[in-house]
Structures are given as structure tokens and as C-alpha cells.
Design an enzyme around this catalytic site. Structure first.
Site, short mmCIF file in Angstrom:
data_model
loop_
_atom_site.label_atom_id
_atom_site.label_comp_id
_atom_site.label_asym_id
_atom_site.label_seq_id
_atom_site.Cartn_x
_atom_site.Cartn_y
_atom_site.Cartn_z
N HIS A 66 0.84 -1.21 0.00
CA HIS A 66 0.00 0.00 0.00
C HIS A 66 0.88 1.26 0.00
O HIS A 66 0.69 2.16 -0.82
CB HIS A 66 -0.91 -0.03 1.23
CG HIS A 66 -1.76 1.18 1.42
ND1 HIS A 66 -3.12 1.18 1.27
CD2 HIS A 66 -1.44 2.46 1.75
CE1 HIS A 66 -3.60 2.37 1.50
NE2 HIS A 66 -2.59 3.18 1.80
N GLU A 67 1.82 1.30 0.94
CA GLU A 67 2.67 2.48 1.04
C GLU A 67 3.65 2.58 -0.12
O GLU A 67 3.98 3.67 -0.58
CB GLU A 67 3.41 2.48 2.38
CG GLU A 67 2.51 2.47 3.60
CD GLU A 67 1.51 3.61 3.61
OE1 GLU A 67 1.79 4.68 3.01
OE2 GLU A 67 0.43 3.45 4.20
N HIS A 70 1.89 4.29 -2.99
CA HIS A 70 1.92 5.76 -2.84
C HIS A 70 3.27 6.30 -3.29
O HIS A 70 3.36 7.28 -4.04
CB HIS A 70 1.70 6.14 -1.37
CG HIS A 70 0.31 6.04 -0.88
ND1 HIS A 70 -0.77 6.62 -1.53
CD2 HIS A 70 -0.20 5.45 0.23
CE1 HIS A 70 -1.87 6.38 -0.85
NE2 HIS A 70 -1.56 5.66 0.22
#
Length: 265
Positions: A66-67, A70
Site C-alpha cells: 500500500h505504502e 503511494h
């Protein structure tokens, strides 16, 4: 600065290739996820412990991805600082706050079966031109959870027979359920969280000032909303409806979340 060819080969857009190399911590989590999945599939040893390790390590892997999503979108959009901060190594310890990034989300998984938003990457928004790019940076993380949920639901949609390795499939459904909760929570338009950050670039200056005022308290607001019995009930009803929609059996997810709490006997 002028580099010779070997030095240029070690750089990607001016950043050393080592900044893109997966960290040993992430590789260890990935290995634990695979090994615990194999043990759960075979029913070897303490199956409840295997399901616990499978779900928790899978959840941590999804937090890293997820990170990373980003960060990699921010990098491609123009922010090179995410590479220098180590965000592209998939190392969860590089996120803003280990307690809020790792410990608290894992506790929420164990105690409440909720995939709370985890760590955050600091993005230099001034280095990224255009509102659409800012929106895509914020959307990339939740999109990873959506993809993860669909992948975990795919075997059930394709008609796998779960009863031969039922504890393993309980774990798969539980992890898929967590991905759905994370997807929905991350897409809520709460200031300071991904859903709010998706729409923030498109707000008028007046609304943006209000957004900035509430953004530091977005996570607390989210927890307060989930703590409310009625709102929390609506939220989980929505997650169950989404699970049905994508073919993920909610009853399997419930059994999986119960099974992974091996300490309850």
C-alpha cells in the site's frame, strides 16, 4: 555532474538503484506469508497458529505494498525524496511512525478484525505538478488493497472446493475481508486519510483551509465513527455486501478471524 557509464547504470532518474531494492524485512515477511500458507494448506502442526501467521504476515505485506504504491507513483510524478527516505524498499520501519504504522493496525486486526489504515509516506507535494497527479498518488494505496481483495476472492469465484483445506481457505477469506475493510476505510472522504487526500486537490481555497484544520485529527475521527455501534454496524454491513459482490464468503471470513485467535483455545 558527469558520471561514467558504470555509475550511470547504478542510477535511476538520479537515484541509486539500491533505493529500489526490497528490504530484508519485507522479504522476511513475504517468506513468512508463503511458509505459513503452506503449513496451513497442509494442516501441519498447530493450524490455528499457521492461520494467525498467514493472516498477520499477509496483512503486513499488504501494508508495505500500500505504502509502496503511494511512494512509487509519487516518484514517477516528480518527488525524488521518497526514494531517499527509503520508501521504495518496502521496509515498514521506514514509515512515519512504527507504532501507528504497524503495532496499532495489527492490534486492530487481532482484536476487531478491522484493516485500519497503517503507516504513511511523507510526499513532497511541491515537487509534484498538477492536481490529477496528487489525486493519483493518494489513490494508489487504496487501489492496492482493492486489487489484493479481488485476488484473494478469485479462487472462491472460480469455484475452488474449500473443504479439503478448509482452515487455509478460512485464512484466505479473513485476509480478503481485511483488505475490503482497508479499501473502504481508505476511500472514505475523511480529512488527512487517503480518501480525503484524493479530493483535497480539487477543493476551493476556503474548503482546503477547513480540510487542513481537520486533517491532523482524521484518524481519530475514523476510530470514533467505528466505535459508534450504529455507524460501525453500517460499516460492517457494507463490507459484507462488498464481500458478497466480489464472491468472498463472509462466513468463511468470520471463521478465519475467529480461528486465527489461537490464544482463545
Amino acid at each position: 555532474m558527469d558520471f561514467d557509464r558504470p555509475e550511470r547504470d547504478r542510477l535511476v532518474l538520479g537515484v541509486p538503484r539500491a533505493a529500489f531494492r526490497p528490504s530484508p524485512i519485507f522479504l522476511a515477511l513475504l517468506a513468512l506469508f508463503v511458509v505459513s500458507g503452506i503449513l496451513g494448506w497442509r494442516g501441519t502442526g498447530n493450524v490455528r497458529l499457521s492461520v494467525f501467521l498467514f493472516v498477520v504476515s499477509g496483512w503486513l505485506v499488504s501494508l508495505c505494498l500500500h505504502e509502496y504504491a503511494h511512494a512509487v507513483v509519487a516518484f514517477r510524478a516528480g518527488d525524488r525524496t521518497v526514494a531517499h527516505r527509503g520508501y521504495l524498499t518496502l521496509n515498514p520501519l521506514k514509515y512515519s511512525h512504527p507504532l501507528l504504522s504497524i503495532v496499532f493496525p495489527v492490534l486492530a486486526v487481532l482484536l476487531g478484525g478491522i484493516g485500519l489504515p497503517g503507516g504513511a509516506v511523507w510526499v513532497d507535494r511541491h515537487a509534484i505538478p498538477g492536481r490529477l497527479r496528487h489525486t493519483l498518488v493518494s489513490f494508489a494505496g487504496p487501489a492496492t488493497n482493492v486489487v489484493f481483495a479481488l485476488v484473494l476472492a478469485a479462487p472462491f469465484v472460480l469455484g475452488v472446493d474449500p473443504y479439503g483445506h478448509i482452515e487455509f481457505w478460512f485464512g484466505v477469506a479473513a485476509l480478503g475481508f481485511l483488505q475490503l475493510t482497508a479499501s473502504l476505510l481508505n476511500l472514505l472522504p475523511v480529512p488527512g486519510l487517503d480518501g480525503g487526500n484524493i479530493i483535497e486537490p480539487w477543493l476551493s481555497p476556503q474548503w482546503r483551509r477547513m480540510y487542513d484544520l481537520f486533517a491532523p485529527y482524521g484518524f481519530l475521527l475514523l476510530v470514533a465513527l467505528l466505535w459508534n455501534p450504529r455507524l460501525g454496524g453500517w460499516f460492517f454491513d457494507g463490507v459484507d455486501a462488498l464481500a458478497d459482490l466480489i464472491g468472498l464468503p463472509p462466513d468463511f471470513a468470520a471463521y478465519g478471524l475467529r480461528l486465527m485467535r489461537f490464544w482463545e483455545g
